[in-house]
Structure formats: C-alpha cells, structure tokens
Write an enzyme that holds these catalytic residues in place. Structure first.
Site, PDB file in Angstrom:
ATOM      1  N   SER A 147       0.838  -1.206   0.000  1.00 36.23           N
ATOM      2  CA  SER A 147       0.000   0.000   0.000  1.00 36.23           C
ATOM      3  C   SER A 147       0.866   1.247   0.000  1.00 36.23           C
ATOM      4  CB  SER A 147      -0.875   0.050   1.256  1.00 36.23           C
ATOM      5  OG  SER A 147      -1.587  -1.141   1.402  1.00 36.23           O
TER       6      SER A 147
HETATM    7  N1  SAH Z   1       0.674  -5.181   4.337  1.00 33.87           N
HETATM    8  C1  SAH Z   1       1.210  -5.607   3.078  1.00 33.87           C
HETATM    9  C2  SAH Z   1       0.242  -5.383   1.947  1.00 33.87           C
HETATM   10  C3  SAH Z   1       0.045  -6.622   1.161  1.00 33.87           C
HETATM   11  S1  SAH Z   1      -1.282  -6.627   0.014  1.00 33.87           S
HETATM   12  C4  SAH Z   1       2.578  -4.991   2.819  1.00 33.87           C
HETATM   13  O1  SAH Z   1       3.020  -4.131   3.593  1.00 33.87           O
HETATM   14  O2  SAH Z   1       3.208  -5.387   1.839  1.00 33.87           O
HETATM   15  C5  SAH Z   1      -2.472  -7.619   0.860  1.00 33.87           C
HETATM   16  C6  SAH Z   1      -2.078  -9.029   1.133  1.00 33.87           C
HETATM   17  O3  SAH Z   1      -3.204  -9.672   1.712  1.00 33.87           O
HETATM   18  C7  SAH Z   1      -1.699  -9.863  -0.079  1.00 33.87           C
HETATM   19  O4  SAH Z   1      -0.398 -10.331   0.085  1.00 33.87           O
HETATM   20  C8  SAH Z   1      -2.702 -11.006  -0.064  1.00 33.87           C
HETATM   21  O5  SAH Z   1      -2.162 -12.251  -0.466  1.00 33.87           O
HETATM   22  C9  SAH Z   1      -3.113 -11.033   1.391  1.00 33.87           C
HETATM   23  N2  SAH Z   1      -4.374 -11.702   1.690  1.00 33.87           N
HETATM   24  C10 SAH Z   1      -5.544 -11.665   1.018  1.00 33.87           C
HETATM   25  N3  SAH Z   1      -6.469 -12.447   1.644  1.00 33.87           N
HETATM   26  C11 SAH Z   1      -5.849 -12.974   2.744  1.00 33.87           C
HETATM   27  C12 SAH Z   1      -6.254 -13.866   3.781  1.00 33.87           C
HETATM   28  N4  SAH Z   1      -7.483 -14.400   3.828  1.00 33.87           N
HETATM   29  N5  SAH Z   1      -5.353 -14.176   4.729  1.00 33.87           N
HETATM   30  C13 SAH Z   1      -4.099 -13.684   4.715  1.00 33.87           C
HETATM   31  N6  SAH Z   1      -3.654 -12.858   3.759  1.00 33.87           N
HETATM   32  C14 SAH Z   1      -4.514 -12.492   2.774  1.00 33.87           C
END
Ligand code: SAH
Length: 271
Positions: A118
C-alpha cells in the site's frame, strides 16, 4: 551473522486439520521456545527478492524518508509515533530493485503474485486510526495480509507484539526474507488464512487488514479485545471499498465507514 536457532519453527502441535496457521518467529519469541525445528534453516543468501541497495536511491535513504514523512504530515497525518515509525522503516528494502527509486513516493507498488504494497499515506492513515485515543504503544496487533512485510515492520514500532498472517506461501517467505535484516523480536509471521484470524494471539488490541473483503469476518470481531479497534477495507453498499473502523466496546460494536480505498481482495484459503 549466525541464524537464530529454531527458525523457522511451528508453534502448533495439533493436527494440520485443526491448525489455522503456522508461525515462524522473526526472532526469539517467548512462546515457541520449546517447539521443534521442522525445517532446515533457510540459507542467508542475498535473496533473489532482495533489492537493498540504498545507493539505488542516489542519496542517503534516511533523508528521503524524512521528506516522505514531511509530505505525510502536510497531508494531515499527525500521530508522532506513526510518523516516527514511517521515518524509521526502510521501505526500499521491501521492493524489487527496479522499483527502489520509487520506494518513498506516495504510491502503491507491486510485490509479486499480483499483490501490492500500500502507499505510505494509506499505511500511515490506517495505523493512525488504530492508535486513535491510545496512550503509548498498542498491545498485541493482528495484521491480515503480510505481503512483503513492510506494514508489519511499521507496526512493530507502535505495538508490543505483531502477529501478521499471509495466505500466499511465496509472499510469506518473501516477508520473512525481507524482515530478517531488521531482526524485529516482536513480529511473528504466520502462514494461513487470515479470514480465520489467529485465535492463539487473541485478544488483540487492534486488528488491521491489508486486503478488502465483502464484510468483516466474524473471527476478527471475536478476537478483538474489548476496548480494541479494527480497521479494514470493506465493500460497502455502493459496491465500492471504504475503510471500515469497528470499535469493540463493553456495550457492543460501534462501526464507522470512512473514505474510499482500493485494496487487493481478501480471499479465503491458502495457496
Ligand atoms: N501489508 C502488506 C500489503 C500486502 S497486500 C505490505 O506491507 O506489503 C495484501 C495481502 O493480503 C496480499 O499479500 C494477499 O495475499 C493477502 N491476503 C488476502 N487475503 C488474505 C487472507 N485471507 N489471509 C491472509 N492474507 C490475505
């Protein structure tokens, strides 16, 4: 430098069917001390995923980060603890080398497997919301969607313990590689379906989701402490995503819907 013993480890000795997530400690976390090592230690290779050349920024990365923090402040972010954390965590260590020069721009960036980190403004805004009204550091925080691990690193500066769960094995591993450098003793990475939360760490002072769902999963509400707050992008009646804030009070849940956002979807299961 030597790897710490017991890394990665599995916390849980129950059957796989009962297990919602496995945990690999970033460091000598207290709980898993007695757990068996289940895999050989990963080699400390300069990971294919690792960018880590501050020279790629063409200047001292700390100065660039301070400029980013000034911009965040100019955009209205004002929690000193959050701004301090944003100024501390080296975001360029979490992105691919080709993107290093954009690491401190206010933009989201691809992190592989179709996911994105993000933009700094959104990370800071959500964490500021989590901390609203809090005095000092938060207690245990659950993050859903570890991704590359950047937000978990920021959270480690504003909470006593961070449990961060990711459903994509590739990103879980990438986050572990990225975070190794920082040696954050209070960050615990979990591989599992975050829609189930992580009951073993509950109750949480705060829960933050980096992926947008159709609604707020019940386990998150259950695992939130009374007095705790949850911030999650959620699809609203209009079909658009907005930031949802849920407070768990002694009288029940209080919900507010804030600004529109655009997050990758929350998905169930692991992959
Ligand atoms: N906080 C992260 C942002 C990653 S984007 C950073 O700093 O990089 C959001 C992430 O949520 C993705 O990697 C995706 O795979 C994950 N995601 C989506 N659904 C999920 C679930 N049910 N459990 C765990 N992770 C999930």
């Amino acid at each position: 430098m030597a790897q710490r013993p017991g890394f990665p480890i599995k916390l849980d000795k129950t059957s796989p069917a009962k297990r919602s997530a496995t945990l690999s400690a970033q460091s000598s976390a207290s709980k898993p001390a007695a757990a068996p090592v289940t895999k050989p230690l990963p080699s400390a290779k300069p990971a294919a995923t690792a960018p880590v050349s501050p020279q790629g920024l063409g200047m001292d990365s700390s100065a660039v980060r301070q400029r980013m923090v000034q911009k965040l402040a100019a955009q209205g972010l004002k929690d000193p603890m959050v701004l301090q954390a944003m100024g501390t965590v080296e975001r360029h260590r979490f992105v691919e080398s080709a993107l290093v020069t954009q690491a401190y721009e206010d933009t989201s960036l691809p992190i592989g497997l179709g996911q994105t980190i993000s933009k700094p403004n959104v990370v800071a805004r959500m964490i500021e919301l989590l901390r609203e009204g809090a005095d000092g550091k938060l207690g245990r925080v659950l993050e859903i969607g570890t991704g590359c691990g950047y937000q978990a690193a920021v959270l480690s500066h504003i909470a006593t313990e961070v449990y961060s769960i990711e459903r994509l094995k590739g990103l879980h591993e990438k986050a572990r590689a990225n975070l190794r450098h920082f040696r954050l003793a209070n960050v615990h990475l979990l591989f599992g379906d975050g829609m189930l939360g992580y009951a073993k760490g509950a109750p949480y002072a705060a829960i933050i989701s980096a992926a947008g769902g159709e609604n707020v999963p019940q386990p998150w509400l259950d695992q939130l402490a009374v007095g705790g707050r949850l911030v999650a992008p959620t699809v609203t009646a209009s079909g658009q995503q907005a930031l949802m804030v849920v407070d768990k009070t002694p009288q029940g849940f209080k919900q507010s819907v804030l600004e529109a956002v655009h997050f990758v979807p929350l998905k169930s299961g692991i992959s």
